[in-house]
Motif scaffolding. Structure first.
Motif, PDB file in Angstrom:
ATOM      1  N   ALA A  23       0.831  -1.207   0.000  1.00 16.24           N
ATOM      2  CA  ALA A  23       0.000   0.000   0.000  1.00 16.24           C
ATOM      3  C   ALA A  23       0.864   1.254   0.000  1.00 16.24           C
ATOM      4  O   ALA A  23       0.572   2.218  -0.721  1.00 16.24           O
ATOM      5  N   LEU A  24       1.933   1.259   0.784  1.00 19.14           N
ATOM      6  CA  LEU A  24       2.835   2.425   0.805  1.00 19.14           C
ATOM      7  C   LEU A  24       3.524   2.615  -0.541  1.00 19.14           C
ATOM      8  O   LEU A  24       3.711   3.751  -0.997  1.00 19.14           O
ATOM      9  N   ALA A  28       3.178   5.937  -2.929  1.00 21.84           N
ATOM     10  CA  ALA A  28       4.327   6.680  -3.449  1.00 21.84           C
ATOM     11  C   ALA A  28       4.253   6.795  -4.969  1.00 21.84           C
ATOM     12  O   ALA A  28       4.538   7.857  -5.532  1.00 21.84           O
ATOM     13  N   ASP A  29       3.868   5.718  -5.633  1.00 27.51           N
ATOM     14  CA  ASP A  29       3.721   5.726  -7.086  1.00 27.51           C
ATOM     15  C   ASP A  29       2.628   6.718  -7.502  1.00 27.51           C
ATOM     16  O   ASP A  29       2.817   7.501  -8.427  1.00 27.51           O
ATOM     17  N   PHE A  30       1.508   6.693  -6.798  1.00 27.94           N
ATOM     18  CA  PHE A  30       0.400   7.611  -7.085  1.00 27.94           C
ATOM     19  C   PHE A  30       0.849   9.066  -6.908  1.00 27.94           C
ATOM     20  O   PHE A  30       0.576   9.924  -7.749  1.00 27.94           O
ATOM     21  N   LYS A  31       1.572   9.322  -5.836  1.00 23.93           N
ATOM     22  CA  LYS A  31       2.057  10.676  -5.555  1.00 23.93           C
ATOM     23  C   LYS A  31       3.007  11.148  -6.659  1.00 23.93           C
ATOM     24  O   LYS A  31       2.904  12.269  -7.145  1.00 23.93           O
ATOM     25  N   GLN A  32       3.938  10.263  -7.063  1.00 18.32           N
ATOM     26  CA  GLN A  32       4.885  10.608  -8.131  1.00 18.32           C
ATOM     27  C   GLN A  32       4.162  10.884  -9.447  1.00 18.32           C
ATOM     28  O   GLN A  32       4.501  11.811 -10.162  1.00 18.32           O
ATOM     29  N   ARG A  33       3.169  10.082  -9.770  1.00 16.81           N
ATOM     30  CA  ARG A  33       2.431  10.264 -11.030  1.00 16.81           C
ATOM     31  C   ARG A  33       1.672  11.584 -11.062  1.00 16.81           C
ATOM     32  O   ARG A  33       1.457  12.140 -12.127  1.00 16.81           O
ATOM     33  N   HIS A  58       9.675  27.156  -6.593  1.00 21.57           N
ATOM     34  CA  HIS A  58       9.403  27.353  -5.165  1.00 21.57           C
ATOM     35  C   HIS A  58       8.567  26.235  -4.544  1.00 21.57           C
ATOM     36  O   HIS A  58       7.988  26.418  -3.481  1.00 21.57           O
ATOM     37  N   SER A  59       8.471  25.065  -5.195  1.00 20.34           N
ATOM     38  CA  SER A  59       7.756  23.911  -4.654  1.00 20.34           C
ATOM     39  C   SER A  59       8.728  22.740  -4.558  1.00 20.34           C
ATOM     40  O   SER A  59       9.576  22.555  -5.427  1.00 20.34           O
ATOM     41  N   GLU A  60       8.581  21.944  -3.488  1.00 20.85           N
ATOM     42  CA  GLU A  60       9.448  20.790  -3.290  1.00 20.85           C
ATOM     43  C   GLU A  60       8.805  19.524  -3.830  1.00 20.85           C
ATOM     44  O   GLU A  60       7.604  19.316  -3.682  1.00 20.85           O
ATOM     45  N   TYR A  61       9.633  18.668  -4.446  1.00 17.61           N
ATOM     46  CA  TYR A  61       9.184  17.400  -4.986  1.00 17.61           C
ATOM     47  C   TYR A  61      10.171  16.318  -4.562  1.00 17.61           C
ATOM     48  O   TYR A  61      11.365  16.428  -4.843  1.00 17.61           O
ATOM     49  N   ALA A  62       9.676  15.290  -3.894  1.00 13.19           N
ATOM     50  CA  ALA A  62      10.513  14.152  -3.508  1.00 13.19           C
ATOM     51  C   ALA A  62      10.527  13.177  -4.681  1.00 13.19           C
ATOM     52  O   ALA A  62       9.481  12.702  -5.114  1.00 13.19           O
ATOM     53  N   LEU A  63      11.708  12.918  -5.202  1.00 16.51           N
ATOM     54  CA  LEU A  63      11.832  12.006  -6.342  1.00 16.51           C
ATOM     55  C   LEU A  63      12.119  10.604  -5.855  1.00 16.51           C
ATOM     56  O   LEU A  63      12.618  10.397  -4.756  1.00 16.51           O
ATOM     57  N   GLY A  64      11.842   9.622  -6.684  1.00 18.98           N
ATOM     58  CA  GLY A  64      12.130   8.240  -6.341  1.00 18.98           C
ATOM     59  C   GLY A  64      13.619   7.963  -6.394  1.00 18.98           C
ATOM     60  O   GLY A  64      14.402   8.726  -6.953  1.00 18.98           O
ATOM     61  N   SER A  65      14.009   6.846  -5.826  1.00 20.71           N
ATOM     62  CA  SER A  65      15.431   6.503  -5.787  1.00 20.71           C
ATOM     63  C   SER A  65      15.799   5.405  -6.777  1.00 20.71           C
ATOM     64  O   SER A  65      16.916   4.938  -6.781  1.00 20.71           O
ATOM     65  N   LYS A  81       8.253  17.315 -15.909  1.00 19.26           N
ATOM     66  CA  LYS A  81       7.546  16.065 -15.716  1.00 19.26           C
ATOM     67  C   LYS A  81       6.074  16.302 -15.996  1.00 19.26           C
ATOM     68  O   LYS A  81       5.475  17.236 -15.486  1.00 19.26           O
ATOM     69  N   ALA A  82       5.496  15.457 -16.822  1.00 23.29           N
ATOM     70  CA  ALA A  82       4.074  15.542 -17.147  1.00 23.29           C
ATOM     71  C   ALA A  82       3.276  14.730 -16.126  1.00 23.29           C
ATOM     72  O   ALA A  82       3.759  13.725 -15.595  1.00 23.29           O
ATOM     73  N   LYS A  83       2.071  15.164 -15.860  1.00 17.03           N
ATOM     74  CA  LYS A  83       1.186  14.450 -14.953  1.00 17.03           C
ATOM     75  C   LYS A  83       0.872  13.068 -15.533  1.00 17.03           C
ATOM     76  O   LYS A  83       0.814  12.891 -16.736  1.00 17.03           O
ATOM     77  N   ASN A  84       0.667  12.096 -14.661  1.00 17.80           N
ATOM     78  CA  ASN A  84       0.370  10.699 -15.012  1.00 17.80           C
ATOM     79  C   ASN A  84       1.520  10.003 -15.733  1.00 17.80           C
ATOM     80  O   ASN A  84       1.302   9.044 -16.461  1.00 17.80           O
ATOM     81  N   SER A  85       2.724  10.478 -15.541  1.00 20.18           N
ATOM     82  CA  SER A  85       3.906   9.866 -16.124  1.00 20.18           C
ATOM     83  C   SER A  85       4.956   9.701 -15.033  1.00 20.18           C
ATOM     84  O   SER A  85       4.962  10.449 -14.060  1.00 20.18           O
ATOM     85  N   LEU A  86       5.822   8.734 -15.190  1.00 19.75           N
ATOM     86  CA  LEU A  86       6.935   8.574 -14.248  1.00 19.75           C
ATOM     87  C   LEU A  86       8.263   8.930 -14.917  1.00 19.75           C
ATOM     88  O   LEU A  86       9.320   8.622 -14.407  1.00 19.75           O
ATOM     89  N   ILE A  87       8.192   9.586 -16.070  1.00 12.53           N
ATOM     90  CA  ILE A  87       9.398   9.962 -16.801  1.00 12.53           C
ATOM     91  C   ILE A  87       9.711  11.438 -16.541  1.00 12.53           C
ATOM     92  O   ILE A  87       8.881  12.309 -16.746  1.00 12.53           O
ATOM     93  N   TYR A  88      10.928  11.665 -16.074  1.00 12.21           N
ATOM     94  CA  TYR A  88      11.425  13.016 -15.866  1.00 12.21           C
ATOM     95  C   TYR A  88      12.387  13.335 -17.003  1.00 12.21           C
ATOM     96  O   TYR A  88      13.168  12.487 -17.422  1.00 12.21           O
ATOM     97  N   THR A  89      12.347  14.557 -17.490  1.00 12.93           N
ATOM     98  CA  THR A  89      13.272  15.001 -18.523  1.00 12.93           C
ATOM     99  C   THR A  89      14.159  16.079 -17.919  1.00 12.93           C
ATOM    100  O   THR A  89      13.664  17.094 -17.429  1.00 12.93           O
TER     101      THR A  89
END
Length: 102
Positions: A23-24, A28-33, A58-65, A81-89
């Motif tokens: 569940a955790l 985390a996946d939902f939050k990242q997406r 001015h906003s903080e984002y915790a990225l995955g490891s 990063k686009a919403k509903n994606s896990l790809i960062y450019t």
């Protein structure tokens, strides 16, 4: 009979821990997406597990490891990063190199 009760108890406890961990992970996946941003990295901090938190606009984002991508992040680089994606450019400031998190 007593051993069976202990075994069932341990199985239930272990299953509970497994379900909580799953569940955790899903949370985390939902939050990242749901992250959506585009801008310049203003600040980077790492926790004890080397997981970065970046400040963009001015906003903080915790990225995955899970990516080697995190080692290439630098203050002043552009990131999107686009919403509903896990790809960062990531676009490196000095070289213009484009790095994808895939």
């Amino acid at each position: 009979m007593e051993n069976n009760k202990k075994l069932i108890k341990y199985i239930l406890i272990g299953s509970s821990f497994l379900l909580i961990a799953m569940a955790l992970n899903k949370w985390a996946d939902f939050k990242q997406r749901n992250y959506e941003f585009k801008g310049v990295i203003e600040k980077i901090s790492f926790n004890e597990k080397k997981t970065p938190t970046i400040t963009v606009n001015h906003s903080e984002y915790a990225l995955g490891s899970g990516w080697r991508f995190n080692e290439k992040l630098g203050v002043g680089d552009s990131i999107l990063k686009a919403k509903n994606s896990l790809i960062y450019t990531l676009i490196k400031k000095k070289t213009g190199e484009i790095v994808l998190s895939e």
